[in-house]
Design a protein around this motif. Structure first.
Motif, mmCIF file in Angstrom:
data_model
loop_
_atom_site.group_PDB
_atom_site.id
_atom_site.type_symbol
_atom_site.label_atom_id
_atom_site.label_comp_id
_atom_site.label_asym_id
_atom_site.label_seq_id
_atom_site.Cartn_x
_atom_site.Cartn_y
_atom_site.Cartn_z
ATOM 1 N N GLY A 587 0.785 -1.217 0.000
ATOM 2 C CA GLY A 587 0.000 0.000 0.000
ATOM 3 C C GLY A 587 0.821 1.273 0.000
ATOM 4 N N GLY A 588 2.137 1.155 0.049
ATOM 5 C CA GLY A 588 3.001 2.331 0.039
ATOM 6 C C GLY A 588 3.935 2.310 -1.155
ATOM 7 N N THR A 589 4.882 3.241 -1.168
ATOM 8 C CA THR A 589 5.856 3.307 -2.256
ATOM 9 C C THR A 589 7.260 3.401 -1.680
ATOM 10 O OG1 THR A 589 5.631 5.716 -2.344
ATOM 11 C CG2 THR A 589 4.289 4.426 -3.871
ATOM 12 N N LEU A 590 8.222 2.909 -2.440
ATOM 13 C CA LEU A 590 9.625 3.007 -2.057
ATOM 14 C C LEU A 590 10.146 4.389 -2.430
ATOM 15 C CD1 LEU A 590 10.799 -0.482 -3.402
ATOM 16 C CD2 LEU A 590 10.217 0.125 -1.032
ATOM 17 N N PRO A 591 11.177 4.867 -1.760
ATOM 18 C CA PRO A 591 11.740 6.180 -2.094
ATOM 19 C C PRO A 591 12.226 6.219 -3.541
ATOM 20 C CG PRO A 591 12.582 5.403 0.023
ATOM 21 C CD PRO A 591 11.861 4.245 -0.596
ATOM 22 N N VAL A 592 12.080 7.396 -4.147
ATOM 23 C CA VAL A 592 12.553 7.603 -5.514
ATOM 24 C C VAL A 592 14.078 7.594 -5.525
ATOM 25 C CG1 VAL A 592 12.647 9.262 -7.408
ATOM 26 C CG2 VAL A 592 10.494 8.878 -6.164
ATOM 27 N N SER A 593 14.667 6.859 -6.476
ATOM 28 C CA SER A 593 16.120 6.783 -6.595
ATOM 29 C C SER A 593 16.609 7.826 -7.601
ATOM 30 C CB SER A 593 16.520 5.392 -7.075
ATOM 31 O OG SER A 593 16.121 5.190 -8.429
ATOM 32 N N PRO A 594 17.915 8.111 -7.653
ATOM 33 C CA PRO A 594 18.438 9.037 -8.668
ATOM 34 C C PRO A 594 18.115 8.588 -10.086
ATOM 35 C CG PRO A 594 20.072 8.707 -6.948
ATOM 36 C CD PRO A 594 18.959 7.724 -6.675
ATOM 37 N N GLU A 595 18.167 7.276 -10.341
ATOM 38 C CA GLU A 595 17.827 6.781 -11.672
ATOM 39 C C GLU A 595 16.346 7.008 -11.974
ATOM 40 O OE1 GLU A 595 19.457 5.072 -9.371
ATOM 41 O OE2 GLU A 595 21.475 5.162 -10.250
ATOM 42 N N ASP A 596 15.491 6.812 -10.931
ATOM 43 C CA ASP A 596 14.064 7.088 -11.103
ATOM 44 C C ASP A 596 13.832 8.551 -11.450
ATOM 45 O OD1 ASP A 596 13.413 4.464 -10.433
ATOM 46 O OD2 ASP A 596 13.117 4.931 -8.309
ATOM 47 N N ALA A 597 14.545 9.433 -10.781
ATOM 48 C CA ALA A 597 14.363 10.873 -11.004
ATOM 49 C C ALA A 597 14.649 11.241 -12.455
ATOM 50 C CB ALA A 597 15.249 11.667 -10.049
ATOM 51 N N ILE A 598 15.662 10.610 -13.046
ATOM 52 C CA ILE A 598 15.995 10.880 -14.448
ATOM 53 C C ILE A 598 14.828 10.485 -15.348
ATOM 54 C CG2 ILE A 598 17.510 10.211 -16.351
ATOM 55 C CD1 ILE A 598 19.768 9.901 -14.249
ATOM 56 N N GLN A 599 14.292 9.290 -15.133
ATOM 57 C CA GLN A 599 13.160 8.833 -15.944
ATOM 58 C C GLN A 599 11.921 9.696 -15.714
ATOM 59 O OE1 GLN A 599 12.945 6.703 -18.287
ATOM 60 N NE2 GLN A 599 14.736 5.377 -18.112
ATOM 61 N N MET A 600 11.706 10.115 -14.478
ATOM 62 C CA MET A 600 10.541 10.947 -14.165
ATOM 63 C C MET A 600 10.645 12.322 -14.826
ATOM 64 S SD MET A 600 10.161 9.733 -10.195
ATOM 65 C CE MET A 600 8.905 10.912 -9.687
ATOM 66 N N GLY A 601 11.879 12.704 -15.235
ATOM 67 C CA GLY A 601 12.057 13.952 -15.953
ATOM 68 C C GLY A 601 11.338 13.965 -17.290
ATOM 69 N N ILE A 602 11.077 12.796 -17.873
ATOM 70 C CA ILE A 602 10.330 12.724 -19.146
ATOM 71 C C ILE A 602 8.954 12.084 -18.938
ATOM 72 C CG2 ILE A 602 12.471 12.603 -20.484
ATOM 73 C CD1 ILE A 602 11.767 9.598 -20.998
ATOM 74 N N GLY A 603 8.521 11.999 -17.683
ATOM 75 C CA GLY A 603 7.193 11.455 -17.402
ATOM 76 C C GLY A 603 7.121 9.953 -17.413
ATOM 77 N N GLN A 604 8.278 9.284 -17.323
ATOM 78 C CA GLN A 604 8.310 7.828 -17.262
ATOM 79 C C GLN A 604 8.791 7.414 -15.866
ATOM 80 O OE1 GLN A 604 6.947 6.190 -19.570
ATOM 81 N NE2 GLN A 604 7.236 7.218 -21.527
ATOM 82 N N GLY A 605 9.005 6.115 -15.692
ATOM 83 C CA GLY A 605 9.467 5.664 -14.390
ATOM 84 C C GLY A 605 8.323 5.609 -13.387
ATOM 85 N N PRO A 606 8.655 5.649 -12.095
ATOM 86 C CA PRO A 606 7.637 5.443 -11.057
ATOM 87 C C PRO A 606 6.843 6.705 -10.735
ATOM 88 C CG PRO A 606 9.774 5.684 -10.025
ATOM 89 C CD PRO A 606 10.017 5.730 -11.502
ATOM 90 N N VAL A 607 6.067 7.167 -11.678
ATOM 91 C CA VAL A 607 5.183 8.306 -11.439
ATOM 92 C C VAL A 607 3.879 8.059 -12.194
ATOM 93 C CG1 VAL A 607 6.219 9.590 -13.363
ATOM 94 C CG2 VAL A 607 4.893 10.815 -11.622
ATOM 95 N N THR A 608 2.755 8.330 -11.526
ATOM 96 C CA THR A 608 1.446 8.155 -12.165
ATOM 97 C C THR A 608 0.548 9.341 -11.835
ATOM 98 O OG1 THR A 608 0.464 6.960 -10.292
ATOM 99 C CG2 THR A 608 1.601 5.635 -11.964
ATOM 100 N N TRP A 609 -0.348 9.626 -12.751
ATOM 101 C CA TRP A 609 -1.404 10.611 -12.520
ATOM 102 C C TRP A 609 -2.581 10.256 -13.392
ATOM 103 C CZ3 TRP A 609 0.543 16.038 -14.655
ATOM 104 C CH2 TRP A 609 0.792 15.946 -16.021
ATOM 105 N N THR A 610 -3.536 11.169 -13.535
ATOM 106 C CA THR A 610 -4.758 10.910 -14.296
ATOM 107 C C THR A 610 -4.979 12.052 -15.290
ATOM 108 O OG1 THR A 610 -6.203 12.141 -12.785
ATOM 109 C CG2 THR A 610 -5.772 9.809 -12.262
ATOM 110 N N PRO A 611 -5.898 11.884 -16.236
ATOM 111 C CA PRO A 611 -6.236 13.004 -17.110
ATOM 112 C C PRO A 611 -6.672 14.258 -16.352
ATOM 113 C CG PRO A 611 -7.070 10.978 -18.057
ATOM 114 C CD PRO A 611 -6.533 10.619 -16.702
ATOM 115 N N LEU A 612 -7.320 14.091 -15.206
ATOM 116 C CA LEU A 612 -7.707 15.267 -14.421
ATOM 117 C C LEU A 612 -6.481 16.011 -13.916
ATOM 118 C CD1 LEU A 612 -9.869 17.017 -13.117
ATOM 119 C CD2 LEU A 612 -9.869 15.453 -11.161
#
Length: 786
Positions: A587-612
């Motif tokens: 039910g929780g999430t692990l801390p974001v890693s430096p590699e995750d942060a790079i991927q999240m820079g283009i909207g990939q990796g461990p990040v989610t949202w919705t059309p709203l």
């Protein structure tokens, strides 16, 4: 004498307890038994759209039912016997059977005539012919008696057969005993039966008010006026049952779409008529006629927490006029559930003191109306645009979808926001479960087909607010603004376009142009990109670099700034608040890693949202960094507003980049789609300016029954990337007025799939008067042109 005194002491002690110690509660109990309460029905409030269209209302009607013993004459007979024994108690035992029967018959005629008079009154009130009402009564009695006799015969027959199977001879005494045992009443002889169906609510209310009224039993036989020393109901055995139903008048709508602005392969000068069913059902929700314990508990909590609700709902005696009763309609999902305490009406209450015959009445109060920000006409158009029969949500050859076969239906979620107010103008998710449960309308006839459809298409999920998606490249606008706010990107800065992030690892973390053509964006532009350029060409390396600079803490802060991880409560049910970090399975999430942060820079990796979230983020950018919490229910209150304090220069740079994405025919990644060497612009509404960003987001393959614990074999049914296109749109030369977010599950290319849908939603805004149509544009041009 001592024993007598001891007994008196005990009696006096008990009297002292009843009159002094427990006197108050005993008196209240006694008085309560002299009070008769009758609840008067009310109606549920309406749901309206922003223009005043009624989206849901109660169609009130009531059935007049009478207890079977009254219809069959049993009630009159029993009342007559009881009254005769009481009125002639001194000589009753001295009368023979003939004399007793004569006395009972005399009184039975009085009671039965009272029943006949009540039927005449019911016929007059309801506008029913008396002959028709009497015929209905005779039909009910005949049907029930036939049913009873059939059951008696079956019971006796079964008993006789069982006795004979045991080897015994069945005697007449046995048969008589079986008949006595079999003659017990059946359910139909104890319940109420409807004699007049669907009477108007005013008639139902008036009759319901009189259900507790009592009058003297009078003899009207042969002109007599003898009054019995007894009060009897004005309408013996009458019950007014609520037959009100909830109506959704816009549930099904026909929409005409013009194909002249469709993508080139689908374009012609014809129109297409689309009938959309279950319109708005995921938003409006539904009601049920079964009350659960949780409903009463939720009502009690609301009364405790909401003083205004308590003041208008609870009487001075502490009676909740909104209390639940069996078979009440209760909001089950969507707006119906979220606004239950507003929509729920307050019953009227008629209180009668049986001792004084005084009666007091509180009139019922209908539930309050709830007005939504939705425009149901626009909602219908968007639903029609997403209908697979139109072709935009069906895999087409030019989609270049390497995972899905041509013709496969695609599912989508759409949000349209008013930039100035944060109000949701349209919210659509497809497909939708049939509100009436008729899966046959979707061509599904067996349980296995329905189960497979639900597993593959998730029709119960509102994709606009409740399904998590990776943002893909549409998040690059958010990352650019957030990096500037946190000082990780400076005004006028250009980031070297190398084609890949790490100099010594050219096969990792690449820009799409390098991956496909072995070119860099420097080769394409003749310069290293700044933020505006990076958005226009969707440079992965640029935003990889920003993600690396921001690091785990910074990238978390950026997405949090734009609402990811914070629930946006529209009041229509379950929603996804967004997430950052890999799920830990608990039910929780692990801390974001430096590699995750790079991927999240283009909207990939461990990040989610919705059309709203996406529409809200782009609307915030359009407002210059002012965040207005999206809303769908107009309460009259002031929306939550927050200044994100984004630098003005990065707002300009971001909007410039989003404009170039759409309008630069050479380098804009969201400008057009090429069909057989012909590039067709995605957006083609005249007199309208568009800012936008296309996106393609990674997704996991969809496997049905992956654990193998169902009747279906595990199999992969869908694969590929989710398709995004988020846009801002406004009148030509003006500021953005509306934000549109479109996501298509497993659609692949953002421009080819979601872009075409986004364009049609802009045309829907034009058709509904939110943006100028071609005639207005022509008139405006004529005014300024010589």
């Amino acid at each position: 004498m001592g024993v007598v005194c001891l007994g008196l002491v005990g009696l006096m002690s008990r009297m002292f307890w009843l009159t002094v110690v427990d006197g108050e509660s005993a008196r209240e109990l006694a008085e309560s038994r002299l009070i008769r309460r009758a609840w008067l029905p009310t109606t549920r409030g309406r749901v309206l759209d922003r223009t005043g269209r009624v989206l849901a209302y109660d169609q009130a009607s009531y059935d007049v039912s009478i207890a079977y013993p009254v219809l069959s004459g049993e009630w009159a007979q029993k009342r007559a016997v009881r009254y005769a024994r009481r009125a002639h108690k001194d000589g009753w035992d001295l009368y023979d059977d003939r004399e007793r029967d004569a006395i009972v018959e005399k009184y039975r005629l009085i009671y039965q005539e009272h029943v006949e008079a009540s039927l005449r009154t019911i016929a007059a009130y309801t506008g029913t012919e008396l002959s028709e009402l009497l015929q209905t009564r005779e039909g009910i009695v005949a049907r029930v008696e036939r049913q009873h006799q059939a059951i008696i015969d079956a019971r006796v027959r079964n008993a006789v057969e069982e006795r004979e199977r045991q080897g015994y001879r069945v005697t007449e005494d046995d048969r008589a005993r079986y008949l006595r045992n079999a003659s017990q009443k059946i359910r139909e002889q104890t319940i109420h039966h409807s004699v007049v169906d669907r009477v108007p609510d005013a008639v139902g209310f008036e009759l319901m008010r009189m259900t507790t009224r009592e009058v003297p039993a009078m003899s009207y036989v042969k002109g007599g006026d003898e009054a019995l020393e007894e009060m009897i109901p004005l309408f013996p055995g009458m019950e007014i049952s609520d037959n009100t139903r909830r109506v959704y008048p816009f549930s099904s709508q026909a929409v005409i779409l013009d194909r002249s602005s469709f993508p080139l392969p689908l374009r012609d000068e014809s129109t297409v008529r689309v009938v959309v069913d279950d319109l708005g059902s995921l938003v409006l929700g539904s009601v049920r006629d079964r009350v659960f314990r949780e409903d009463a508990q939720r009502r009690a909590r609301a009364l405790e927490e909401d003083q205004s609700l308590r003041e208008r709902s609870v009487t001075g005696e502490g009676v909740d006029l909104g209390r639940y009763a069996d078979h009440d309609r209760v909001g089950h999902t969507g707006i119906e559930y979220a606004m239950e305490h507003e929509l729920r009406g307050l019953r009227g209450l008629r209180t009668e003191n049986l001792q004084t015959r005084r009666s007091d009445e509180i009139d019922p109060i209908p539930g309050r109306d709830v007005r939504l920000t939705l425009d149901m006409a626009l909602q219908a158009r968007v639903r029609a645009i997403l209908d697979p029969s139109v072709g935009l949500t069906r895999v087409q050859p030019w989609h270049d979808n390497e995972y899905m076969e041509t013709g496969v239906e695609l599912d989508a979620g759409v949000v349209v926001l008013d930039v100035a107010t944060g109000e949701v103008l349209a919210m659509v998710s497809t497909p939708v479960s049939p509100r009436d449960g008729d899966w046959g309308r979707l061509g599904l006839t067996s349980d296995e087909e329905i189960e497979r459809y639900q597993a593959e298409r998730s029709p119960y999920v509102n994709r606009a607010i409740a399904k998590p998606y990776q943002p893909g490249s549409v998040a690059k606008a958010v990352v650019l603004c957030g990096a500037a706010k946190l000082g990780m990107y400076e005004q006028g800065e250009r980031i070297e376009a190398t084609g890949h992030l790490y100099p010594d690892r050219p096969t990792m973390l690449r820009s799409w142009i390098y991956k496909k053509y072995a070119l860099t964006h420097y080769d394409q532009l003749g310069r290293h990109p700044d933020g505006s350029d990076a958005l226009m060409v969707s440079s992965n390396v640029f935003f990889f670099t920003l993600g690396k600079r921001l690091g785990p803490g910074g990238i978390d802060e950026v997405y949090s700034l734009f609402g990811v991880g914070r629930s946006i409560d529209l009041g229509i049910g379950r929603s996804w608040k967004g997430s950052m970090g890999i799920f830990d399975g608990e039910g929780g999430t692990l801390p974001v890693s430096p590699e995750d942060a790079i991927q999240m820079g283009i909207g990939q990796g461990p990040v989610t949202w919705t059309p709203l979230h996406a529409a809200d983020a782009y609307a915030t950018i359009a407002r210059g960094g002012i965040e207005i919490s999206p809303r769908m229910i107009r309460t009259g209150g002031i929306p939550e507003v927050q200044n994100l304090e984004l630098p003005s220069w990065v707002i300009r740079e971001t909007l410039d980049g989003l404009r170039e994405v759409v309008n630069n025919p050479e380098d804009g990644t969201g400008y057009g789609v090429t069909y057989d060497a012909i590039t067709d612009p995605i957006f083609n509404a005249p007199g309208v300016d568009v800012w936008g960003k296309t996106g393609t987001a990674d997704s996991s393959p969809l496997v049905i029954d992956p654990d193998g614990d169902g009747p279906m074999e595990p199999r992969m049914v869908r694969d590929g990337d989710h398709s995004w296109y988020v846009s801002l749109v406004g009148r030509s030369g003006g500021a953005p007025e509306y934000a549109i977010a479109v996501v298509v599950d497993y659609g692949g290319s953002g421009g080819r799939v979601s872009g075409a849908i986004n364009n049609q939603i802009i045309h829907a805004l034009v058709a509904e008067g939110y943006l100028p149509d071609s005639a207005e544009v022509a008139n405006r041009v004529g005014e300024v042109s010589p």
